[in-house]
Design a protein around this motif. Structure first.
Motif, PDB file in Angstrom:
ATOM      1  N   GLU A   1      45.698 -15.087 -26.274  1.00 18.77           N
ATOM      2  CA  GLU A   1      45.477 -13.632 -26.162  1.00 18.77           C
ATOM      3  C   GLU A   1      45.008 -13.262 -24.771  1.00 18.77           C
ATOM      4  O   GLU A   1      45.140 -12.131 -24.325  1.00 18.77           O
ATOM      5  CB  GLU A   1      44.404 -13.175 -27.159  1.00 18.77           C
ATOM      6  CG  GLU A   1      44.884 -13.159 -28.591  1.00 18.77           C
ATOM      7  CD  GLU A   1      43.706 -13.097 -29.543  1.00 18.77           C
ATOM      8  OE1 GLU A   1      42.582 -12.884 -29.056  1.00 18.77           O
ATOM      9  OE2 GLU A   1      43.919 -13.272 -30.750  1.00 18.77           O
ATOM     10  N   LEU A   2      44.448 -14.240 -24.141  1.00 20.95           N
ATOM     11  CA  LEU A   2      44.027 -14.066 -22.756  1.00 20.95           C
ATOM     12  C   LEU A   2      45.109 -13.420 -21.906  1.00 20.95           C
ATOM     13  O   LEU A   2      44.845 -12.645 -21.014  1.00 20.95           O
ATOM     14  CB  LEU A   2      43.741 -15.439 -22.146  1.00 20.95           C
ATOM     15  CG  LEU A   2      42.306 -15.882 -22.065  1.00 20.95           C
ATOM     16  CD1 LEU A   2      42.263 -17.268 -21.468  1.00 20.95           C
ATOM     17  CD2 LEU A   2      41.510 -14.908 -21.224  1.00 20.95           C
ATOM     18  N   GLY A   3      46.327 -13.815 -22.227  1.00 25.67           N
ATOM     19  CA  GLY A   3      47.453 -13.311 -21.473  1.00 25.67           C
ATOM     20  C   GLY A   3      47.447 -11.800 -21.369  1.00 25.67           C
ATOM     21  O   GLY A   3      47.753 -11.244 -20.332  1.00 25.67           O
TER      22      GLY A   3
ATOM     23  N   GLU B   1      45.603 -16.329 -13.091  1.00 21.69           N
ATOM     24  CA  GLU B   1      45.451 -17.742 -13.388  1.00 21.69           C
ATOM     25  C   GLU B   1      43.969 -18.083 -13.447  1.00 21.69           C
ATOM     26  O   GLU B   1      43.205 -17.715 -12.569  1.00 21.69           O
ATOM     27  CB  GLU B   1      46.123 -18.543 -12.266  1.00 21.69           C
ATOM     28  CG  GLU B   1      46.319 -19.988 -12.603  1.00 21.69           C
ATOM     29  CD  GLU B   1      47.159 -20.668 -11.533  1.00 21.69           C
ATOM     30  OE1 GLU B   1      46.614 -21.544 -10.868  1.00 21.69           O
ATOM     31  OE2 GLU B   1      48.345 -20.305 -11.380  1.00 21.69           O
ATOM     32  N   THR B   2      43.565 -18.768 -14.507  1.00 19.02           N
ATOM     33  CA  THR B   2      42.168 -19.198 -14.559  1.00 19.02           C
ATOM     34  C   THR B   2      42.104 -20.703 -14.369  1.00 19.02           C
ATOM     35  O   THR B   2      42.978 -21.432 -14.819  1.00 19.02           O
ATOM     36  CB  THR B   2      41.534 -18.818 -15.913  1.00 19.02           C
ATOM     37  OG1 THR B   2      42.368 -19.305 -16.961  1.00 19.02           O
ATOM     38  CG2 THR B   2      41.366 -17.322 -16.030  1.00 19.02           C
ATOM     39  N   ARG B   3      41.040 -21.120 -13.712  1.00 16.28           N
ATOM     40  CA  ARG B   3      40.928 -22.538 -13.351  1.00 16.28           C
ATOM     41  C   ARG B   3      40.276 -23.328 -14.484  1.00 16.28           C
ATOM     42  O   ARG B   3      39.540 -22.763 -15.306  1.00 16.28           O
ATOM     43  CB  ARG B   3      40.085 -22.666 -12.073  1.00 16.28           C
ATOM     44  CG  ARG B   3      38.679 -22.142 -12.240  1.00 16.28           C
ATOM     45  CD  ARG B   3      37.856 -22.309 -10.993  1.00 16.28           C
ATOM     46  NE  ARG B   3      36.602 -21.596 -11.133  1.00 16.28           N
ATOM     47  CZ  ARG B   3      35.556 -22.073 -11.787  1.00 16.28           C
ATOM     48  NH1 ARG B   3      35.620 -23.257 -12.368  1.00 16.28           N
ATOM     49  NH2 ARG B   3      34.442 -21.368 -11.888  1.00 16.28           N
ATOM     50  N   PRO B   4      40.516 -24.624 -14.531  1.00 17.16           N
ATOM     51  CA  PRO B   4      39.828 -25.452 -15.524  1.00 17.16           C
ATOM     52  C   PRO B   4      38.349 -25.620 -15.174  1.00 17.16           C
ATOM     53  O   PRO B   4      37.956 -25.423 -14.021  1.00 17.16           O
ATOM     54  CB  PRO B   4      40.543 -26.801 -15.444  1.00 17.16           C
ATOM     55  CG  PRO B   4      41.354 -26.784 -14.209  1.00 17.16           C
ATOM     56  CD  PRO B   4      41.425 -25.390 -13.684  1.00 17.16           C
TER      57      PRO B   4
ATOM     58  N   VAL C   1      34.100 -20.284 -25.496  1.00 16.72           N
ATOM     59  CA  VAL C   1      33.273 -20.028 -24.311  1.00 16.72           C
ATOM     60  C   VAL C   1      34.162 -19.881 -23.076  1.00 16.72           C
ATOM     61  O   VAL C   1      33.945 -19.022 -22.221  1.00 16.72           O
ATOM     62  CB  VAL C   1      32.232 -21.159 -24.114  1.00 16.72           C
ATOM     63  CG1 VAL C   1      31.511 -21.004 -22.792  1.00 16.72           C
ATOM     64  CG2 VAL C   1      31.231 -21.157 -25.269  1.00 16.72           C
ATOM     65  N   TYR C   2      35.199 -20.714 -23.018  1.00 13.54           N
ATOM     66  CA  TYR C   2      36.131 -20.617 -21.890  1.00 13.54           C
ATOM     67  C   TYR C   2      36.761 -19.225 -21.851  1.00 13.54           C
ATOM     68  O   TYR C   2      36.876 -18.581 -20.814  1.00 13.54           O
ATOM     69  CB  TYR C   2      37.225 -21.682 -22.004  1.00 13.54           C
ATOM     70  CG  TYR C   2      38.142 -21.716 -20.808  1.00 13.54           C
ATOM     71  CD1 TYR C   2      37.782 -22.413 -19.665  1.00 13.54           C
ATOM     72  CD2 TYR C   2      39.360 -21.024 -20.811  1.00 13.54           C
ATOM     73  CE1 TYR C   2      38.606 -22.434 -18.550  1.00 13.54           C
ATOM     74  CE2 TYR C   2      40.188 -21.031 -19.704  1.00 13.54           C
ATOM     75  CZ  TYR C   2      39.810 -21.740 -18.579  1.00 13.54           C
ATOM     76  OH  TYR C   2      40.620 -21.742 -17.474  1.00 13.54           O
TER      77      TYR C   2
ATOM     78  N   ASP D   1      35.343 -12.520 -18.395  1.00 10.90           N
ATOM     79  CA  ASP D   1      34.356 -11.992 -17.456  1.00 10.90           C
ATOM     80  C   ASP D   1      34.761 -12.209 -16.001  1.00 10.90           C
ATOM     81  O   ASP D   1      34.010 -11.870 -15.087  1.00 10.90           O
ATOM     82  CB  ASP D   1      32.989 -12.677 -17.682  1.00 10.90           C
ATOM     83  CG  ASP D   1      32.413 -12.287 -19.032  1.00 10.90           C
ATOM     84  OD1 ASP D   1      32.946 -11.340 -19.632  1.00 10.90           O
ATOM     85  OD2 ASP D   1      31.454 -12.940 -19.477  1.00 10.90           O
ATOM     86  N   GLY D   2      35.896 -12.859 -15.806  1.00  8.35           N
ATOM     87  CA  GLY D   2      36.384 -13.067 -14.443  1.00  8.35           C
ATOM     88  C   GLY D   2      35.664 -14.176 -13.707  1.00  8.35           C
ATOM     89  O   GLY D   2      35.752 -14.289 -12.490  1.00  8.35           O
ATOM     90  N   ARG D   3      34.942 -15.025 -14.474  1.00  6.53           N
ATOM     91  CA  ARG D   3      34.183 -16.069 -13.783  1.00  6.53           C
ATOM     92  C   ARG D   3      35.026 -17.304 -13.489  1.00  6.53           C
ATOM     93  O   ARG D   3      34.551 -18.248 -12.870  1.00  6.53           O
ATOM     94  CB  ARG D   3      32.965 -16.477 -14.630  1.00  6.53           C
ATOM     95  CG  ARG D   3      31.815 -15.515 -14.421  1.00  6.53           C
ATOM     96  CD  ARG D   3      30.580 -16.007 -15.104  1.00  6.53           C
ATOM     97  NE  ARG D   3      30.614 -15.709 -16.511  1.00  6.53           N
ATOM     98  CZ  ARG D   3      29.742 -16.184 -17.398  1.00  6.53           C
ATOM     99  NH1 ARG D   3      28.803 -17.015 -17.000  1.00  6.53           N
ATOM    100  NH2 ARG D   3      29.815 -15.846 -18.662  1.00  6.53           N
ATOM    101  N   LEU D   4      36.263 -17.309 -13.961  1.00  7.21           N
ATOM    102  CA  LEU D   4      37.089 -18.498 -13.759  1.00  7.21           C
ATOM    103  C   LEU D   4      38.322 -18.183 -12.919  1.00  7.21           C
ATOM    104  O   LEU D   4      39.307 -18.910 -12.930  1.00  7.21           O
ATOM    105  CB  LEU D   4      37.522 -19.059 -15.117  1.00  7.21           C
ATOM    106  CG  LEU D   4      36.366 -19.446 -16.039  1.00  7.21           C
ATOM    107  CD1 LEU D   4      36.889 -19.854 -17.402  1.00  7.21           C
ATOM    108  CD2 LEU D   4      35.544 -20.568 -15.432  1.00  7.21           C
TER     109      LEU D   4
END
Lengths: 92, 504
Positions: free
Chosen positions: B364-366, B372-375, B482-483, B489-492
């Motif tokens: 759903e993130l999409g 792109e979010t990082r690992p 959590v990811y 929140d844009g932290r990744l």
């Protein structure tokens, strides 16, 4: 002449089944040899078997009372290095 | 980066054993899903072979095998120590009869126990009578327990057929090298044909016997895991070759473990100042070897008399004098064990189902953020059952997971109190809490059931987000959640600072 097991033996059982003369027996606080039975493997093996598999330095003495495996001979740790490390740990 | 919708992009039909065969699947925490059904059947409840199983099932080792036929530079044969936790150390040596009594007592008290291993404190196959007598009795008296043995391999070819007679279907061989020149730096001597053979010549004999033993076991259909100790500067590059060789010969799992070397252990490496690998070095090597075969990452390098779930040791509850007072009805215990195992399997199946749903929702993130979010790495405090169910302050180890936009991957574990609790080796004024936080370096969040006020603040300060909101939830589901929150929140978005990633 007979081999002798002294303090420091960890009772690992490695030597006991190898002895061609059944001269090694379990005892407390550590295994012992029966001096009447020990032949130093004469006639059976080129190398005395107990001292050849023993992993602990200094705990098997030969017929004249010298350690067959002197400090450093089995682990490869130079004795002075071991002494320095032990002193350092004690001082902590 | 593409976000996979699970169950759509891969035609992964659920297999009879449950789970999902696609490698990006959240249900596939085991990384064993691609193995043939026969092998999966053998390992699915083996805590040492299956990462997922180790959350649920327990193992025990019985210390019946004190003798050894080689010397390794990471071992000290003065094996009797209550304070240390590393292979080759025990508190109480047992006769085969005592060992059998102990196994029955533990199996009756800890019904999750599925596996009995003989691992030392010497080499089990250098004590063939004691080891085989234990197996012989157990295969009769406790037929529901899997029997395994681990060995340095020197005596393996000579004993393979006898082992097979005792219903042993799992063998672990420790193979640190396939090159005698490397071997000579690890093994000062071997005892072979009534002689002590040193250096390259000794290492060559050991390697030949290990490889021959591996081939013979595979021919006979016995599952073989290979353990390798990663020794920086000695064999870390070489282990990639080892991994290829043992895989080609049919080993089904490779377990690269870190060298444990402290001066107070009195080992050659400890005294000579040989260091162990960092978390990052270990992980990098495991990743490289994983290209070749199944890589095991949850090994806890247990003592030769460990009892309980991996990472815990309940050996103190089962000393011989305590066992003497227990009354054991094994027939009844077997019934209980069967019921407990069925409940665990039902629980695991439910977790798999939920994890699958959870991963679909990760996509759903999409819709929220196309970026792109990082690992990232997360630490988890757990007491078992695959749940976030431990208080931060009670955790003696943390499981480390890598979460990315596509999956959650188990990376390894990090112990909080280091291997020797006998003395303080870590410097002056550092508190236990500071040590714990240092252990979690590289992680950006820590998931636990509860956490105190003080550690909360210190973790935040260290850049690690404490999170107690997912108590009693399945680990992978919570990590994914959590990811997702952090991504929202844009932290990744940005790349993590290089130092942070490298130290992971």
């Amino acid at each position: 002449m007979a081999f002798k097991i002294i303090e420091g033996c960890v009772n690992c059982w490695a030597c006991e089944p190898l002895c061609p003369s059944q001269a090694i027996y379990e005892a407390q606080p550590h295994f012992l040899t029966d001096a009447r039975k020990c032949t130093e493997c004469e006639g059976d093996f080129l190398h005395p078997q107990c001292a050849t598999i023993c992993p602990i330095e200094g705990v098997i003495l030969d017929g004249v009372g010298l350690a067959v495996n002197p400090p450093g001979s089995l682990t490869g740790i130079p004795p002075e290095r071991m002494a320095a490390a032990m002193a350092e740990i004690q001082a902590r | 980066m593409e976000l996979k919708v699970l169950g759509q992009d891969t035609p992964a039909a659920p297999s009879p054993g449950g789970g999902c065969a696609s490698s990006g699947c959240g249900g596939n925490s085991d990384h064993l899903a691609h193995l043939p059904e026969a092998i999966r059947e053998k390992v699915h409840n083996h805590p040492c072979y299956s990462e997922e199983a180790h959350h649920h099932y327990a193992r025990m080792h019985v210390a019946v095998a004190p003798a050894c036929n080689i010397q390794c530079h990471y071992c000290n044969r003065k094996y009797d120590c209550a304070n240390e936790s590393r292979p080759g150390v025990v508190s109480e040596l047992l006769t085969p009869d005592q060992a059998v009594t102990k196994v029955m007592a533990v199996a009756a008290s800890i019904p999750q126990m599925t596996v009995l291993g003989i691992a030392g404190p010497g080499d089990p196959l250098a004590n063939p009578e004691r080891t085989l007598s234990t197996f012989r009795q157990l295969s009769e008296k406790a037929p529901d327990i899997k029997l395994c043995v681990s060995t340095n391999g020197l005596a393996l070819p000579a004993l393979v057929d006898e082992l097979c007679q005792h219903n042993i279907d799992h063998v672990t061989i420790t193979i640190n090298c396939v090159d005698p020149e490397v071997g000579a730096q690890i093994y000062p001597w071997v005892f072979w044909n009534n002689r002590r053979i040193r250096g390259v010549e000794g290492a060559k004999i050991l390697i030949e016997q290990q490889q021959k033993g591996l081939e013979m076991l595979v021919e006979r259909g016995v599952l073989v895991k290979v353990n390798s100790v990663m020794i920086p500067g000695v064999n870390e590059e070489h282990l990639k070759e080892v991994s290829e060789v043992v895989k080609a010969k049919g080993a089904f799992l490779h377990n690269v473990m870190p060298l444990i070397a402290e001066a107070e252990h009195g080992t050659f490496y400890g005294i000579m100042g040989q260091r162990g690998p960092t978390h990052a070095e270990l992980q990098a090597l495991q990743d490289e070897c994983a290209g070749d075969m199944n890589m095991m990452r949850h090994c806890r390098q247990c003592r030769a008399d460990a009892v309980g779930l991996l990472g815990e040791d309940r050996g103190d509850e089962f000393t011989m004098d305590k066992i003497a007072e227990m009354e054991i009805d094994y027939g009844k215990a077997m019934e209980t064990r069967k019921q407990v195992h069925e409940a665990i399997e039902a629980d695991r199946e439910a977790q798999r189902q939920r994890a699958g749903q959870c991963f679909v929702s990760l996509t759903e993130l999409g819709g929220v953020a196309r970026k792109e979010t990082r690992p990232m790495l997360m630490a988890v405090a757990t007491e078992g059952h695959g749940l976030i169910n431990q208080h931060f302050g009670h955790a003696r180890e943390f499981l480390i997971y890598e979460a990315s936009a596509t999956d959650v991957r188990f990376i390894g574990h990090r112990k909080v109190d280091l291997y020797c609790s006998g003395g303080d080796t870590c410097g002056d004024a550092e508190t236990a809490l500071q040590k714990t936080i240092r252990t979690l370096e590289g992680c950006e969040a820590v998931l636990c059931s509860k956490i105190g006020f003080e550690p909360w603040g210190m973790l935040e300060e260290a850049g690690i987000m404490p999170n107690g909101e997912h108590a009693m939830e399945p680990i992978e589901e919570a990590v994914a959640a959590v990811y997702r929150e952090m991504a929202k929140d844009g932290r990744l978005d940005a790349q993590a600072p290089e130092t942070l990633r490298m130290r992971a």
